[in-house]
Structures are given as structure tokens and as C-alpha cells.
Design a protein around this motif. Structure first.
Motif, PDB file in Angstrom:
ATOM      1  N   LYS A 196       0.822  -1.207   0.000  1.00 39.07           N
ATOM      2  CA  LYS A 196       0.000   0.000   0.000  1.00 39.07           C
ATOM      3  C   LYS A 196       0.860   1.263   0.000  1.00 39.07           C
ATOM      4  CE  LYS A 196      -4.018  -2.146   2.154  1.00 39.07           C
ATOM      5  NZ  LYS A 196      -4.986  -2.140   3.285  1.00 39.07           N
ATOM      6  N   GLY A 197       0.483   2.184  -0.870  1.00 37.74           N
ATOM      7  CA  GLY A 197       1.190   3.462  -0.954  1.00 37.74           C
ATOM      8  C   GLY A 197       2.385   3.468  -1.887  1.00 37.74           C
ATOM      9  N   LEU A 198       2.784   2.299  -2.371  1.00 41.19           N
ATOM     10  CA  LEU A 198       3.935   2.256  -3.275  1.00 41.19           C
ATOM     11  C   LEU A 198       3.545   2.748  -4.671  1.00 41.19           C
ATOM     12  CD1 LEU A 198       5.605  -1.192  -2.424  1.00 41.19           C
ATOM     13  CD2 LEU A 198       6.205   1.088  -1.562  1.00 41.19           C
ATOM     14  N   LYS A 199       4.500   3.329  -5.369  1.00 38.47           N
ATOM     15  CA  LYS A 199       4.309   3.740  -6.766  1.00 38.47           C
ATOM     16  C   LYS A 199       4.928   2.655  -7.644  1.00 38.47           C
ATOM     17  CE  LYS A 199       6.443   7.490  -5.749  1.00 38.47           C
ATOM     18  NZ  LYS A 199       7.199   8.750  -5.828  1.00 38.47           N
ATOM     19  N   LEU A 200       4.057   1.945  -8.368  1.00 42.44           N
ATOM     20  CA  LEU A 200       4.505   0.787  -9.133  1.00 42.44           C
ATOM     21  C   LEU A 200       4.217   0.963 -10.615  1.00 42.44           C
ATOM     22  CD1 LEU A 200       3.214  -2.073  -6.780  1.00 42.44           C
ATOM     23  CD2 LEU A 200       5.527  -1.099  -6.882  1.00 42.44           C
ATOM     24  N   ARG A 201       5.207   0.695 -11.420  1.00 41.17           N
ATOM     25  CA  ARG A 201       5.035   0.762 -12.871  1.00 41.17           C
ATOM     26  C   ARG A 201       4.069  -0.328 -13.315  1.00 41.17           C
ATOM     27  NH1 ARG A 201       6.246  -2.857 -17.530  1.00 41.17           N
ATOM     28  NH2 ARG A 201       6.077  -1.463 -19.318  1.00 41.17           N
ATOM     29  N   THR A 202       3.134   0.044 -14.198  1.00 41.16           N
ATOM     30  CA  THR A 202       2.161  -0.902 -14.724  1.00 41.16           C
ATOM     31  C   THR A 202       2.349  -1.096 -16.220  1.00 41.16           C
ATOM     32  OG1 THR A 202      -0.191  -1.366 -15.057  1.00 41.16           O
ATOM     33  CG2 THR A 202       0.460   0.944 -15.016  1.00 41.16           C
ATOM     34  N   SER A 204      -0.100  -2.352 -18.252  1.00 47.93           N
ATOM     35  CA  SER A 204      -1.387  -2.370 -18.959  1.00 47.93           C
ATOM     36  C   SER A 204      -2.474  -1.764 -18.089  1.00 47.93           C
ATOM     37  CB  SER A 204      -1.776  -3.810 -19.320  1.00 47.93           C
ATOM     38  OG  SER A 204      -2.027  -4.572 -18.135  1.00 47.93           O
ATOM     39  N   ASP A 205      -3.630  -1.503 -18.698  1.00 44.33           N
ATOM     40  CA  ASP A 205      -4.768  -0.979 -17.942  1.00 44.33           C
ATOM     41  C   ASP A 205      -5.193  -1.957 -16.860  1.00 44.33           C
ATOM     42  OD1 ASP A 205      -4.821   1.283 -19.500  1.00 44.33           O
ATOM     43  OD2 ASP A 205      -6.476   0.610 -20.774  1.00 44.33           O
ATOM     44  N   GLU A 206      -5.258  -3.242 -17.212  1.00 47.99           N
ATOM     45  CA  GLU A 206      -5.716  -4.255 -16.263  1.00 47.99           C
ATOM     46  C   GLU A 206      -4.750  -4.357 -15.077  1.00 47.99           C
ATOM     47  OE1 GLU A 206      -7.462  -4.758 -20.147  1.00 47.99           O
ATOM     48  OE2 GLU A 206      -5.359  -4.758 -19.546  1.00 47.99           O
ATOM     49  N   ALA A 207      -3.454  -4.326 -15.359  1.00 42.46           N
ATOM     50  CA  ALA A 207      -2.466  -4.366 -14.281  1.00 42.46           C
ATOM     51  C   ALA A 207      -2.552  -3.098 -13.429  1.00 42.46           C
ATOM     52  CB  ALA A 207      -1.062  -4.526 -14.850  1.00 42.46           C
ATOM     53  N   GLY A 208      -2.829  -1.965 -14.074  1.00 42.83           N
ATOM     54  CA  GLY A 208      -2.980  -0.718 -13.334  1.00 42.83           C
ATOM     55  C   GLY A 208      -4.168  -0.786 -12.379  1.00 42.83           C
ATOM     56  N   ASP A 209      -5.277  -1.356 -12.858  1.00 43.28           N
ATOM     57  CA  ASP A 209      -6.452  -1.515 -11.994  1.00 43.28           C
ATOM     58  C   ASP A 209      -6.145  -2.457 -10.832  1.00 43.28           C
ATOM     59  OD1 ASP A 209      -7.831   0.150 -13.706  1.00 43.28           O
ATOM     60  OD2 ASP A 209      -8.822  -1.490 -14.777  1.00 43.28           O
ATOM     61  N   MET A 210      -5.363  -3.485 -11.101  1.00 39.46           N
ATOM     62  CA  MET A 210      -4.983  -4.435 -10.057  1.00 39.46           C
ATOM     63  C   MET A 210      -4.131  -3.748  -8.999  1.00 39.46           C
ATOM     64  SD  MET A 210      -2.806  -7.981 -10.542  1.00 39.46           S
ATOM     65  CE  MET A 210      -1.300  -7.114 -11.041  1.00 39.46           C
ATOM     66  N   ILE A 211      -3.146  -2.984  -9.430  1.00 37.13           N
ATOM     67  CA  ILE A 211      -2.269  -2.265  -8.492  1.00 37.13           C
ATOM     68  C   ILE A 211      -3.079  -1.292  -7.644  1.00 37.13           C
ATOM     69  CG2 ILE A 211      -0.419  -0.544  -8.386  1.00 37.13           C
ATOM     70  CD1 ILE A 211       0.782  -1.963 -10.887  1.00 37.13           C
ATOM     71  N   GLU A 212      -4.011  -0.603  -8.302  1.00 40.98           N
ATOM     72  CA  GLU A 212      -4.850   0.355  -7.577  1.00 40.98           C
ATOM     73  C   GLU A 212      -5.727  -0.359  -6.550  1.00 40.98           C
ATOM     74  OE1 GLU A 212      -7.069   4.482  -8.809  1.00 40.98           O
ATOM     75  OE2 GLU A 212      -7.200   2.775 -10.191  1.00 40.98           O
ATOM     76  N   ALA A 213      -6.223  -1.548  -6.905  1.00 37.80           N
ATOM     77  CA  ALA A 213      -7.049  -2.325  -5.976  1.00 37.80           C
ATOM     78  C   ALA A 213      -6.263  -2.757  -4.746  1.00 37.80           C
ATOM     79  CB  ALA A 213      -7.621  -3.553  -6.694  1.00 37.80           C
ATOM     80  N   TRP A 214      -4.950  -2.817  -4.860  1.00 35.45           N
ATOM     81  CA  TRP A 214      -4.099  -3.174  -3.716  1.00 35.45           C
ATOM     82  C   TRP A 214      -3.842  -1.981  -2.797  1.00 35.45           C
ATOM     83  CZ3 TRP A 214       0.327  -5.723  -7.033  1.00 35.45           C
ATOM     84  CH2 TRP A 214      -0.148  -6.929  -7.579  1.00 35.45           C
ATOM     85  N   GLY A 215      -4.202  -0.789  -3.238  1.00 31.77           N
ATOM     86  CA  GLY A 215      -3.907   0.404  -2.453  1.00 31.77           C
ATOM     87  C   GLY A 215      -2.600   1.064  -2.833  1.00 31.77           C
ATOM     88  N   ALA A 216      -2.012   0.626  -3.946  1.00 35.53           N
ATOM     89  CA  ALA A 216      -0.785   1.238  -4.466  1.00 35.53           C
ATOM     90  C   ALA A 216      -1.141   2.175  -5.619  1.00 35.53           C
ATOM     91  CB  ALA A 216       0.193   0.170  -4.929  1.00 35.53           C
ATOM     92  N   THR A 217      -0.152   2.900  -6.132  1.00 34.81           N
ATOM     93  CA  THR A 217      -0.372   3.862  -7.220  1.00 34.81           C
ATOM     94  C   THR A 217       0.256   3.338  -8.508  1.00 34.81           C
ATOM     95  OG1 THR A 217      -0.338   5.717  -5.672  1.00 34.81           O
ATOM     96  CG2 THR A 217       0.029   6.219  -8.002  1.00 34.81           C
TER      97      THR A 217
END
Length: 369
Positions: A196-202, A204-217
Motif C-alpha cells: 500500500k502506498g507504493l508507486k509501481l510501474r504498470t 497495462s490498464d488491467e495491471a494498473g487496476d490491479m495495483i490500484e485495488a491493492w492500495g498502491a499507485t
């Protein structure tokens, strides 16, 4: 005073003219280095032009270095085999390093003819392959890159809806990467709370939605920029295949790799349709026998080999690999379910049976186990 023109002078001029005609005629019969007369040669300028026209030269671009495994172990061998099997009639020249256009421009450049063929990542073209990117959904990546690549190609082969997503080009093959992990600099991800709170490179859109669902950016940027972004602290890490540690030489900016088969990404190798249509039917048939599943599997195997090499080097470099406890991994899975639900709703809104495609994806992956 001008001299008078006498009959004797006229005779002299006539004799000189005859000599010139004879010399010119002899010149037409000069022999070449092989001993054949030029006037009797079997190869005319028209024939030479015809021979040249029989040899087709196409460009194939990608964003990576020449050492990237998709160049050295997939595209280059493919180009060599095409040239060999068509006896030099069809040739691909590979341009690495984004020489023909950057990562986000590759697809459009192929469609418009800016490059004849190319390799790229579906995730760089948001919304273009919404159906085929069922492969991007969380926690489907249960298998090797070779297995997942064959599944990606089989989905294309089986579903007309997916084929229509590629109707602007000639798809040569689609493939996937080895399962994605969470890579980080400075902060280990040993639990769901850690992400949570980490800035993670994505990717794809789907991976971005997954990262956001984890509480990361989620942060979207091309893979070749990951090193600088991590080094400068623009991102804390990313969701990447282990093979990418070597593909983009980011060993010295990565401290931790959290394994979890979080997802994968799709890649394409495609050709401008008009350029494909220039290839004679008999050579198209030869190439058709090479592309599709055989090349998808080859591309996947390249990533699998790179994953093994990257894993070994990372261990030597002191990078720590983290295996999540089952309870913590389940928290990631539970949080990610919304991504799949949203994808299914999107498919329904388009009149596409997303559940059938998702079920077939799972079935094909299970068959590979």
C-alpha cells in the motif's frame, strides 16, 4: 583565307567515316570478364530489374536492444528462416532500439506503413485489444511463458471476436511473458499491507487496476524507462516478469522480488497488411507454416530462458526473492477480483461473451499444467 574543299579531301573524309563505323561495330561485340560477348549476354537490364523485383525487403522494428531475447531468440531466427525457406525472395531487416519509432508508436507505425512489421506490447495501446487482454487479468498466469504464449495464440485462433481486434494488420504471432512479480527498491513486499502506498510501474490498464485495488499507485511508462525511474525515485518498483531484470538490465536498482504469479502481459508481432499482400501466394503459404503457435511458443521459450538466467544473476547480485505466505497471497487475490468483474461487465456492454472467453482461457491454461 578559307581553303577550298577538293575531291581529294572528300575522299579522305569518307575513308575516316568508314573507319569510325567499323570501330563502333567492333565495340558492340566486346567480351566481358567471363568471355561472353556483351551483345550476346543472356541477362538484360530488364531481366536484372525483374530479378530485383522478385526479392522483397521488409523492415521489422522494436523498442529493445539487439540483445533482448525477443530479438536474438525469436525475431532474428524468424527472419533468417523466412529468407532461407523463400530462397531469398522475402527478407526482414530488424531495427532495434526504437529506431523506427518508440514503444507507444509501434502499432500505429505498422498500420500506416511507417514500419513494415514490428514487435510491441499490447498494453501500450489502451483499449485496442480489450477482448484478447483477458490474458492480462489477475492471477491467470499459472504456467511458463511458453505455455501462456501458446494459450494467447490459441485464443486468437478460436475466437473471431479477438481476430477482429487485429483486422488492421496481419498478426504474425502473439505471445506472453513469464508470470509477473512485484519488484521494488528499498521496500520489501512481504505482506499485503507492505504494497500500500507504493508507486509501481504498470504494463497495462488491467495491471494498473490491479495495483490500484491493492492500495498502491500505478504509474504507466515504457519498460526501457524503468531503470531511470527507479534510480531517481519516480517509482518504487513495478509489476514485471523476472526476465525483465535481464532484458532491461535493472539488477542494480532492484533490491527485492516478491513472487506471486500476479498476472502477465501480451505482446504482438504483426505486419502491415498491404506489405503482407505484396508477398506472392506461394511464399505467404511458406510463412504461414512458420507463424502462429510455433513462433508464439518460441517467443515464450525465449522469456523462460531469460527468466532462468535473470533469476540466477539476481541471486548472485544479492537480490532477495520473497515467497508470500498463502494467507497474504490470498489478500492480493481477493482485492484483485474487482478487476475481473469490471472486465466481464465491459465485455457484456459490448455484446461479447466475456465469461466464455475467460472460461476458455482458464481451461487452456489448466491443460498446460
Amino acid at each position: 583565307m578559307m581553303k577550298s574543299f577538293t575531291p581529294k579531301s572528300a575522299l579522305l573524309v569518307l575513308l575516316m567515316g568508314c573507319m569510325i563505323v567499323v570501330i563502333a561495330a567492333c565495340g558492340d561485340a566486346n567480351t566481358d570478364d567471363t568471355g561472353n560477348t556483351e551483345s550476346g549476354s543472356d541477362t538484360t537490364d530488364e531481366d536484372q530489374s525483374a530479378d530485383s523485383a522478385d526479392s522483397l525487403e521488409f523492415t521489422m522494428g522494436h523498442m529493445n536492444s539487439p540483445e533482448h531475447v525477443q530479438d536474438s531468440m525469436a525475431m532474428t531466427p524468424f527472419a533468417e528462416e523466412v529468407s532461407e525457406k523463400t530462397e531469398g525472395r522475402v527478407n526482414f531487416e530488424i531495427y532495434p532500439g526504437g529506431a523506427l519509432g518508440g514503444p507507444a508508436e509501434t502499432y500505429d507505425n505498422i498500420v500506416t506503413g511507417g514500419m513494415d512489421a514490428g514487435w510491441g506490447l499490447q498494453g501500450y495501446n489502451s483499449g485496442k485489444w480489450e477482448i484478447h487482454t483477458a490474458m492480462h487479468l489477475p492471477f491467470l498466469a499459472n504456467g511458463s511463458a511458453a505455455d501462456l504464449s501458446v494459450v494467447a495464440q490459441e485464443l486468437y485462433n478460436q475466437f473471431p471476436e479477438i481476430q477482429e481486434e487485429y483486422d488492421e494488420t496481419k498478426l504474425l504471432w502473439a505471445h506472453a511473458a513469464d508470470p509477473y512479480a512485484i519488484i521494488t527498491n528499498g521496500t520489501p513486499v512481504e505482506s499485503f499491507e507492505d504494497v500500500k502506498g507504493l508507486k509501481l510501474r504498470t504494463p497495462s490498464d488491467e495491471a494498473g487496476d490491479m495495483i490500484e485495488a491493492w492500495g498502491a499507485t500505478p504509474v504507466s511508462l515504457p519498460a526501457p524507462e524503468i531503470y531511470d525511474a527507479m534510480q531517481k525515485g519516480v517509482i518504487d518498483g513495478g509489476v514485471l516478469p523476472v526476465a525483465a531484470l535481464a532484458d532491461f538490465n535493472i539488477f542494480d536498482v532492484v533490491d527485492y522480488v516478491t513472487l506471486g504469479k500476479f498476472n502477465t502481459s501480451l505482446f504482438y508481432v504483426m505486419m502491415n497488411q498491404d506489405k503482407w499482400d505484396q508477398i506472392p501466394a506461394e511464399d505467404q503459404e511458406i510463412i504461414e507454416g512458420m507463424i502462429g503457435k510455433p513462433m508464439a511458443e518460441t517467443a515464450g521459450e525465449a522469456f523462460d530462458q531469460q527468466r532462468e538466467d535473470a533469476y540466477n544473476q539476481a541471486q548472485e547480485d544479492g537480490i532477495e526473492f520473497i515467497e508470500l505466505e498463502d494467507a497474504e497471497l490470498q489478500k492480493f487475490k481477493d482485492a484483485s477480483e474487482v478487476v475481473t468483474e469490471n472486465w466481464l461487465e465491459n465485455m457484456e456492454s459490448q455484446g461479447v461473451d466475456g465469461q466464455a472467453i475467460l472460461d476458455k482461457t482458464k481451461e487452456l491454461i489448466e491443460e498446460k499444467q
